[in-house]
Design a protein around this motif. Structure first.
Motif, PDB file in Angstrom:
ATOM      1  N   PRO A 141       1.134  -1.236   0.028  1.00  0.00           N
ATOM      2  CA  PRO A 141      -0.254   0.138  -0.238  1.00  0.00           C
ATOM      3  C   PRO A 141       0.518   0.800  -0.015  1.00  0.00           C
ATOM      4  N   GLN A 142       0.754   2.302  -0.612  1.00  0.00           N
ATOM      5  CA  GLN A 142       1.283   3.466  -1.451  1.00  0.00           C
ATOM      6  C   GLN A 142       2.275   3.457  -2.063  1.00  0.00           C
ATOM      7  N   CYS A 143       3.613   2.655  -1.477  1.00  0.00           N
ATOM      8  CA  CYS A 143       4.055   2.125  -1.909  1.00  0.00           C
ATOM      9  C   CYS A 143       3.779   2.085  -2.977  1.00  0.00           C
ATOM     10  N   SER A 144       3.284   0.949  -4.296  1.00  0.00           N
ATOM     11  CA  SER A 144       2.567   0.664  -5.053  1.00  0.00           C
ATOM     12  C   SER A 144       2.365   1.671  -6.394  1.00  0.00           C
ATOM     13  N   SER A 145       1.732   2.887  -5.666  1.00  0.00           N
ATOM     14  CA  SER A 145       1.125   4.131  -6.904  1.00  0.00           C
ATOM     15  C   SER A 145       1.975   5.533  -6.749  1.00  0.00           C
ATOM     16  N   CYS A 146       3.400   4.818  -5.786  1.00  0.00           N
ATOM     17  CA  CYS A 146       3.754   5.890  -5.479  1.00  0.00           C
ATOM     18  C   CYS A 146       5.328   6.313  -6.953  1.00  0.00           C
ATOM     19  N   ALA A 147       5.449   7.778  -7.000  1.00  0.00           N
ATOM     20  CA  ALA A 147       6.023   8.021  -8.408  1.00  0.00           C
ATOM     21  C   ALA A 147       8.152   7.487  -7.736  1.00  0.00           C
ATOM     22  N   TYR A 148       8.401   6.924  -7.230  1.00  0.00           N
ATOM     23  CA  TYR A 148       9.873   6.833  -6.857  1.00  0.00           C
ATOM     24  C   TYR A 148       9.704   5.580  -6.405  1.00  0.00           C
ATOM     25  N   GLU A 149       9.299   4.558  -6.263  1.00  0.00           N
ATOM     26  CA  GLU A 149       8.731   3.074  -6.472  1.00  0.00           C
ATOM     27  C   GLU A 149       9.542   2.640  -6.800  1.00  0.00           C
ATOM     28  N   PRO A 150       9.998   2.275  -8.144  1.00  0.00           N
ATOM     29  CA  PRO A 150      11.774   2.365  -9.156  1.00  0.00           C
ATOM     30  C   PRO A 150      12.604   2.421  -8.030  1.00  0.00           C
ATOM     31  N   HIS A 151      12.568   3.539  -7.818  1.00  0.00           N
ATOM     32  CA  HIS A 151      14.191   3.939  -7.619  1.00  0.00           C
ATOM     33  C   HIS A 151      13.962   3.501  -5.160  1.00  0.00           C
ATOM     34  N   CYS A 152      13.383   3.979  -4.851  1.00  0.00           N
ATOM     35  CA  CYS A 152      13.463   2.613  -3.658  1.00  0.00           C
ATOM     36  C   CYS A 152      13.257   1.612  -2.982  1.00  0.00           C
ATOM     37  N   GLY A 153      13.047   1.044  -2.464  1.00  0.00           N
ATOM     38  CA  GLY A 153      13.094  -0.387  -1.597  1.00  0.00           C
ATOM     39  C   GLY A 153      12.728  -0.630  -0.394  1.00  0.00           C
ATOM     40  N   ILE A 190       3.253   1.678   7.849  1.00  0.00           N
ATOM     41  CA  ILE A 190       2.352   2.471   7.040  1.00  0.00           C
ATOM     42  C   ILE A 190       3.199   3.736   6.862  1.00  0.00           C
ATOM     43  N   LYS A 191       3.395   4.044   5.074  1.00  0.00           N
ATOM     44  CA  LYS A 191       4.514   4.572   4.768  1.00  0.00           C
ATOM     45  C   LYS A 191       3.654   6.008   5.076  1.00  0.00           C
ATOM     46  N   PRO A 192       2.686   5.863   5.075  1.00  0.00           N
ATOM     47  CA  PRO A 192       2.433   8.478   5.342  1.00  0.00           C
ATOM     48  C   PRO A 192       3.040   8.443   6.704  1.00  0.00           C
ATOM     49  N   GLU A 241       9.058   7.737   8.684  1.00  0.00           N
ATOM     50  CA  GLU A 241      10.278   8.687   8.649  1.00  0.00           C
ATOM     51  C   GLU A 241      10.862   7.698   7.438  1.00  0.00           C
ATOM     52  N   PHE A 242      10.859   6.361   7.308  1.00  0.00           N
ATOM     53  CA  PHE A 242      11.847   6.169   6.298  1.00  0.00           C
ATOM     54  C   PHE A 242      11.307   6.500   5.118  1.00  0.00           C
ATOM     55  N   CYS A 243      10.649   6.424   4.827  1.00  0.00           N
ATOM     56  CA  CYS A 243       9.303   7.340   3.864  1.00  0.00           C
ATOM     57  C   CYS A 243       9.701   8.742   3.564  1.00  0.00           C
ATOM     58  N   ALA A 244       9.145   9.656   4.346  1.00  0.00           N
ATOM     59  CA  ALA A 244       9.552  10.628   4.171  1.00  0.00           C
ATOM     60  C   ALA A 244      10.927  11.046   3.920  1.00  0.00           C
ATOM     61  N   ARG A 245      11.750  10.453   4.505  1.00  0.00           N
ATOM     62  CA  ARG A 245      13.035  10.941   4.101  1.00  0.00           C
ATOM     63  C   ARG A 245      13.256  10.830   2.889  1.00  0.00           C
ATOM     64  N   HIS A 246      12.643   8.700   2.340  1.00  0.00           N
ATOM     65  CA  HIS A 246      13.426   9.100   0.762  1.00  0.00           C
ATOM     66  C   HIS A 246      12.832   9.872  -0.121  1.00  0.00           C
ATOM     67  N   LYS A 247      11.424  10.097   0.211  1.00  0.00           N
ATOM     68  CA  LYS A 247      10.772  11.170  -0.568  1.00  0.00           C
ATOM     69  C   LYS A 247      10.905  12.543  -0.244  1.00  0.00           C
ATOM     70  N   GLY A 248      11.743  12.784   0.340  1.00  0.00           N
ATOM     71  CA  GLY A 248      12.332  14.053   0.341  1.00  0.00           C
ATOM     72  C   GLY A 248      13.823  14.538   0.072  1.00  0.00           C
TER      73      GLY A 248
HETATM   74  S1  SF4 Z   1       9.131   6.782  -0.791  1.00  0.00           S
HETATM   75 FE1  SF4 Z   1       7.704   6.032   0.699  1.00  0.00          FE
HETATM   76  S2  SF4 Z   1       5.800   5.839  -1.175  1.00  0.00           S
HETATM   77 FE2  SF4 Z   1       7.683   6.290  -2.094  1.00  0.00          FE
HETATM   78  S3  SF4 Z   1       8.049   3.558  -2.545  1.00  0.00           S
HETATM   79 FE3  SF4 Z   1       9.421   5.000  -0.785  1.00  0.00          FE
HETATM   80  S4  SF4 Z   1       8.941   4.209   0.664  1.00  0.00           S
HETATM   81 FE4  SF4 Z   1       6.798   3.811  -0.559  1.00  0.00          FE
END
Ligand code: SF4
Length: 486
Positions: A421-433, A449-451, A454-461
């Protein structure tokens, strides 16, 4: 003789002739969107342009059609080449899966003479018999490591402080060299050490056996010594003297250092970078604290959030770009890794940021007591009493039983970002993990729960920052592209 079909043959007859390929998008503000294709090529678009793409209201010659075709966001219905190209690129990007378990970490002792409050491995200071790996356990570890299907593997020694059990390190190196040569495999070695116990004997052995050194350096003396207390308060002197000795005897490229960001580091990123430059290190990895071991017990983790860390990171990255602009090649290693993902299809072996997750498939960890873990962070959790990532025991398991254990297969398949959930529709998914250990540690859920993560927030940033830098000054973009190509 007609050599080409007429132009009309290739022209689209309109929306009915087009199909939308998989895409994901991220809203930057009310008007701008980042739109990514299946493999993470990103286009900046207005809301109106995104609407036109998703409703296929584009025609050849309008500019948007050409941009969308070139980024494999749309294709003609009868056109298989776009899909084949995407499939090929995806296969290249996932090629790391062919290389199972390249990294084998031996925790040869849990003892350490430092007492860092952010220590993630819960070191012990006493009791050699209880906290040192035995030779029998070590040899079983070598069996398992050499059974991994990789032609070339890396053995990394960690602790505690591995130089406190250097006799065992030497035995493992010699044994692994002899046995790998007999079966046509190549093994390389790294010792992760604070360098406080570095001797001429250690250096001589490392030179003879091409062992790399990885150490910790948190910045200038006062900051480093505050973060890394030891008897005598001289951790910084020992680390910097040690780095220079390794450079002199083994070579400049045989030593690397890692820093950990504590609350005290947040306002001092320029001084930290300068310290690395003054020691002639070949780059820096600006790392946040991890939620394990003494970092939790001493409440170090939690003293700053993702947003404060991102401010620190951006300030550091911009300072590093300034240094590069003045002619000194000096990458920030995490940005380099992510840029390789964003700008190339080369598979990245970085086990902490990929999907399927690198647990077990990227690395196995052999603890001092023979327990085997799916990652270094997994064994750190076990020292805190949580054995969720313990896969087995060297006394009774082999490579196959560890890697095919129901626990590992379950954890890996549950954490795929491609369908989380959340990652599958995230533009950065191919580069994230996927980072199931982090999310288990912080949310008791390996998917997370990605929202709230902190891992998700850091990587999106970081992804957003890198994209903005790539689209900004051509000079900065050229430097970042050079890092990605290295
Ligand atoms: S940035 Fe967050 S939502 Fe997007 S792929 Fe990485 S962990 Fe998932």
């Amino acid at each position: 003789m007609v050599r080409f079909l007429p132009e009309a043959h290739f022209a689209s007859s309109g929306a009915g002739d087009l199909q939308l390929l998989p895409l994901r998008f991220e809203r930057l503000d009310d008007h701008r969107y980042l739109v990514a294709n299946l493999v993470g090529d990103i286009l900046l678009m207005s809301a109106a342009e995104l609407d036109r793409i998703t409703s296929l209201a584009v025609v050849p010659g309008d500019g948007l059609y050409e941009r969308a075709v070139s980024k494999q966001l749309i294709a003609r219905k009868n056109q298989t080449s776009q899909l084949q190209l995407l499939g090929l690129r995806l296969r290249s990007r996932m090629a790391f899966l062919r290389n199972a378990t390249p990294l084998h970490i031996f925790v040869v002792t849990l003892r350490c003479e430092h007492s860092c409050p952010y220590c993630q491995v819960s070191r012990r200071s006493t009791d050699r018999d209880r906290y040192d790996m035995s030779e029998e356990t070590a040899m079983r570890g070598v069996d398992v490591a050499l059974a991994a299907p990789m032609q070339s593997i890396k053995i990394e020694f960690q602790g505690g402080e591995p130089l406190l059990n250097f006799e065992l390190v030497k035995k493992i190196v010699v044994e692994a060299e002899q046995r790998s040569a007999a079966i046509g495999k190549v093994v390389s070695f790294v010792i992760t050490t604070n360098l406080a116990l570095l001797t001429d004997g250690v250096l001589e052995f490392c030179r003879e056996h091409a062992v790399l050194i990885s150490t910790s350096l948190d910045g200038p003396a006062d900051l480093h010594n505050k973060n890394r207390p030891r008897p005598g308060g001289n951790s910084h002197t020992l680390a910097t003297t040690g780095i220079r000795r390794v450079q002199e005897i083994l070579g400049d490229d045989r030593v690397g250092a890692l820093m950990t960001t504590t609350e005290a580091s947040l306002d001092r990123v320029e001084e930290i970078v300068d310290e690395y430059i003054s020691l002639n290190l070949d780059g820096i990895f600006l790392r946040p604290l991890s939620p394990y071991g003494f970092a939790i017990k001493t409440k170090q983790f939690g003293k700053y959030d993702a947003s404060r860390w991102l401010t620190f990171y951006e300030r550091g990255l911009r300072y590093i770009l300034d240094i590069n602009r003045q002619g000194r090649y000096f990458p920030e290693f995490y940005a380099s890794l992510l840029l390789k993902r964003m700008l190339t299809d080369r598979p990245i072996g970085y086990v902490d940021l990929r999907s399927p997750a690198g647990i077990g498939l990227g690395a196995l960890v052999y603890n001092y007591d023979g327990k085997v873990f799916a990652s270094d962070e997994g064994r750190m959790l076990a020292e805190m009493g949580d054995r969720a990532f313990e896969l087995g025991d060297l006394a009774s398991d082999d490579y196959r039983s560890l890697i095919l254990s129901e626990k590992l297969v379950g954890l890996v398949s549950a954490s795929l970002t491609q369908c989380a959930p959340q990652c599958s529709s995230c533009a950065y998914e191919p580069h994230c993990g996927a980072d199931p250990v982090y999310h288990h540690a912080t949310q008791l859920d390996p998917v997370g729960i990605k929202p709230l993560s902190e891992f998700c927030a850091r990587h999106k940033g970081i992804f957003r920052l890198l994209f903005e830098l790539l689209e900004g000054s051509p000079e900065d973009a050229a430097i970042l592209r050079r890092w990605a190509a290295a």
